[in-house]
Design a protein around this motif. Structure first.
Motif, PDB file in Angstrom:
ATOM      1  N   LEU A 215      -6.838  16.958   1.380  1.00  0.00           N
ATOM      2  CA  LEU A 215      -7.095  15.650   0.798  1.00  0.00           C
ATOM      3  C   LEU A 215      -6.344  15.471  -0.518  1.00  0.00           C
ATOM      4  O   LEU A 215      -6.014  14.348  -0.910  1.00  0.00           O
ATOM      5  N   ALA A 216      -6.064  16.593  -1.207  1.00  0.00           N
ATOM      6  CA  ALA A 216      -5.305  16.511  -2.465  1.00  0.00           C
ATOM      7  C   ALA A 216      -3.816  16.309  -2.206  1.00  0.00           C
ATOM      8  O   ALA A 216      -3.104  15.764  -3.055  1.00  0.00           O
ATOM      9  N   LEU A 217      -3.369  16.738  -1.025  1.00  0.00           N
ATOM     10  CA  LEU A 217      -1.943  16.699  -0.707  1.00  0.00           C
ATOM     11  C   LEU A 217      -1.329  15.306  -0.845  1.00  0.00           C
ATOM     12  O   LEU A 217      -0.194  15.171  -1.331  1.00  0.00           O
ATOM     13  N   PRO A 218      -2.028  14.222  -0.471  1.00  0.00           N
ATOM     14  CA  PRO A 218      -1.410  12.890  -0.592  1.00  0.00           C
ATOM     15  C   PRO A 218      -1.361  12.338  -2.020  1.00  0.00           C
ATOM     16  O   PRO A 218      -0.712  11.304  -2.237  1.00  0.00           O
ATOM     17  N   CYS A 219      -2.017  12.979  -2.983  1.00  0.00           N
ATOM     18  CA  CYS A 219      -2.092  12.426  -4.342  1.00  0.00           C
ATOM     19  C   CYS A 219      -0.718  12.151  -4.958  1.00  0.00           C
ATOM     20  O   CYS A 219      -0.495  11.066  -5.514  1.00  0.00           O
ATOM     21  N   PRO A 220       0.231  13.106  -4.894  1.00  0.00           N
ATOM     22  CA  PRO A 220       1.558  12.797  -5.453  1.00  0.00           C
ATOM     23  C   PRO A 220       2.223  11.612  -4.772  1.00  0.00           C
ATOM     24  O   PRO A 220       2.891  10.815  -5.435  1.00  0.00           O
ATOM     25  N   MET A 221       2.015  11.480  -3.463  1.00  0.00           N
ATOM     26  CA  MET A 221       2.633  10.359  -2.752  1.00  0.00           C
ATOM     27  C   MET A 221       1.978   9.035  -3.135  1.00  0.00           C
ATOM     28  O   MET A 221       2.668   8.003  -3.235  1.00  0.00           O
ATOM     29  N   LEU A 222       0.667   9.045  -3.370  1.00  0.00           N
ATOM     30  CA  LEU A 222      -0.014   7.822  -3.776  1.00  0.00           C
ATOM     31  C   LEU A 222       0.483   7.355  -5.144  1.00  0.00           C
ATOM     32  O   LEU A 222       0.770   6.173  -5.345  1.00  0.00           O
TER      33      LEU A 222
END
Length: 503
Positions: free
Chosen positions: A80-87
């Motif tokens: 769930l943390a993985l998309p944070c940079p993309m967001l």
């Protein structure tokens, strides 16, 4: 368009600080690729879409480190943390998409050197907007990519980091168009000579003089996962005191600087650990500036209180006479914006629920006035500007970059802090928990630097400087002048487009 997206993306990845390979000049590939996308697109909408995609990928690659604090120290599983940079990258990508869309429209109605100058003006305005809107996050300031080359960043002492980014964009777009317009070639040559010539000239000038102050930068390398555990607090205090004693044996510092929240307890209280620190300062010959959480009672009857992220100055008599409370907090880390509407809590739970500080006056140590910037406050030009305007003669940045692990973030953070030294013409003393601690001179040269995830100290000598840079005097004007000029340029281009469509 795919190869243009790759130019922008890899330009950012290789140009900005990273642990693998950095070549600052590659950063020009980001604006060059985005401008090229604008020129090649068949509509402004497509220019925005492809520019947004290129910018999102570029920003995601530079901000990949966000996964670390969110997954390791927050409530989020790794997936769930993985998309944070993309967001976050997708939000920043909107600025880049807007730049590509503008270049598409401007390219049809303006040509040559004027087009290149407009590109730089709009880019600088977008960076100012990025550093202001929604509390601001000017992390990918283009000028910061060039800090490994001090000669390339000296113009920041005149136009600031945002203005310097605009100059680099003028250079990039001029290079892109130099085979099409002779004026673009002339402008590219002029800009290259201006940046390099002024930079080399300024580096040959002597640094401003002032009273000297010897400082010990203490880097404790305390494990972030154990830092707030009460069982390890004694070890933490002993570690910082021990390193400071070693620094005293090597030199005779007037001040020791410990990192952000180096003391993981309320130093303001008269507790056993607090007294250990105060006693050490009284018995030694060095004052201590240390990070610590602090609180203030808002209602003694109900025991309501607010928390501050504080830099406390323990003077040689063991008293905390002066302090600075962080005023620009990290959203979703140190406080929760829109908390009542969001379905999740802070992304980094150990950071605290802080409120902004009320005072920002420099702290006095001998003949020096310390303008303190806590953690990522060093990425905001206006905060360093405010400190110097209030009389700061030395800038101090205390931080805890342990959140980021062995990633690009500590290096990128250092690059951004370096620009504050050049903009304001001040020495900057930077103390972090796990690195990178450093001393930076008013020309942006790193005179002392620690390793990462090492336990060490740096004895440095800085000068308290009263002289102010041209940028310091023009900063308030540039803050509104650049966006206003860019807005007028956009309005001119939009009007020309409107007239063309009517025909």
């Amino acid at each position: 368009m795919s190869y243009l997206i790759l130019i922008a993306m890899f330009g950012a990845w290789a140009g900005f600080a990273n642990p693998v390979f950095q070549f600052p000049l590659a950063a020009l590939g980001l604006p060059l690729g985005l401008a090229w996308i604008g020129f090649r697109a068949t509509s402004a909408r497509k220019a925005f879409r492809f520019g947004w995609l290129a910018g999102t990928l570029a920003a995601t690659g530079c901000l990949y480190w966000m996964v670390i604090p969110v997954s390791q120290y927050g409530n989020f599983p790794f997936l769930l943390a993985l998309p944070c940079p993309m967001l976050v990258g997708a939000v920043l990508g909107m600025y880049y998409g807007a730049f590509s869309a503008f270049m598409h429209v401007a390219g049809k109605h303006v040509s040559g050197a004027i087009l290149c100058l407009l590109a730089g003006l709009v880019w600088a305005a977008l960076e100012i907007l990025c550093g202001t809107l929604f509390t601001g996050f000017p992390w990918m300031n283009l000028a910061s990519a060039f800090t490994p080359w001090p000669a390339a960043i000296q113009l920041a002492s005149i136009v600031g980091a945002y203005g310097l980014s605009g100059i680099f964009v003028v250079l990039a777009v001029s290079l892109l168009l130099c085979s099409t317009y002779r004026s673009s070639l002339a402008l590219a040559v002029f800009m290259a000579i201006l940046v390099a010539g002024f930079g080399l000239f300024r580096l040959q000038q002597p640094l401003p003089d002032g009273p000297e102050i010897d400082i010990a930068l203490i880097q404790g390398n305390v494990d972030q996962s154990r830092k707030w555990d009460g069982r390890f607090q004694v070890d933490t205090v002993e570690k910082y005191i021990g390193l400071t004693r070693k620094a005293e044996q090597e030199a005779a510092p007037e001040l020791a600087i410990w990192p952000e929240t180096a003391m993981p307890f309320y130093l303001q209280e008269r507790t056993r650990l607090s007294e250990v620190v105060r006693k050490f300062v009284r018995e030694s010959s060095v004052a201590v500036l240390t990070g610590t959480p602090a609180y203030e009672m808002t209602n003694p009857q109900t025991r309501d209180y607010v928390l501050f992220n504080r830099a406390a100055l323990v003077s040689r008599d063991g008293r905390i006479r002066e302090y600075y409370d962080k005023e620009h907090l990290v959203p979703f880390g140190e406080y929760m914006p829109f908390e009542e509407w969001l379905p999740f809590g802070k992304l980094v739970q150990a950071a605290g629920d802080f409120v902004p500080g009320k005072t920002s006056a420099p702290l006095s140590v001998g003949k020096a006035a310390l303008g303190t910037l806590i953690c990522y406050e060093a990425i905001f030009p206006e905060l360093a500007q405010k400190q110097v305007a209030q009389g700061a003669t030395v800038l101090v940045n205390i931080s805890n970059d342990a959140w980021f692990g062995r990633t690009s973030a500590p290096m990128q953070h250092l690059s951004l802090a370096t620009l504050r030294a050049v903009e304001q013409g001040r020495w900057l003393a930077r103390s972090t928990n796990t690195g990178i601690s450093a001393a930076i001179d008013p020309h942006g040269r790193i005179t002392a630097r620690s390793g990462m995830f090492t336990e060490e100290f740096l004895n440095i000598r800085v000068k308290a400087i009263d002289e102010k840079t041209i940028f310091h005097h023009t900063c308030p004007t540039l803050a509104w002048g650049i966006p206003l000029a860019a807005l007028l340029g956009v309005a001119f281009v939009v009007r020309r487009e409107h007239i063309a469509r009517k025909r």
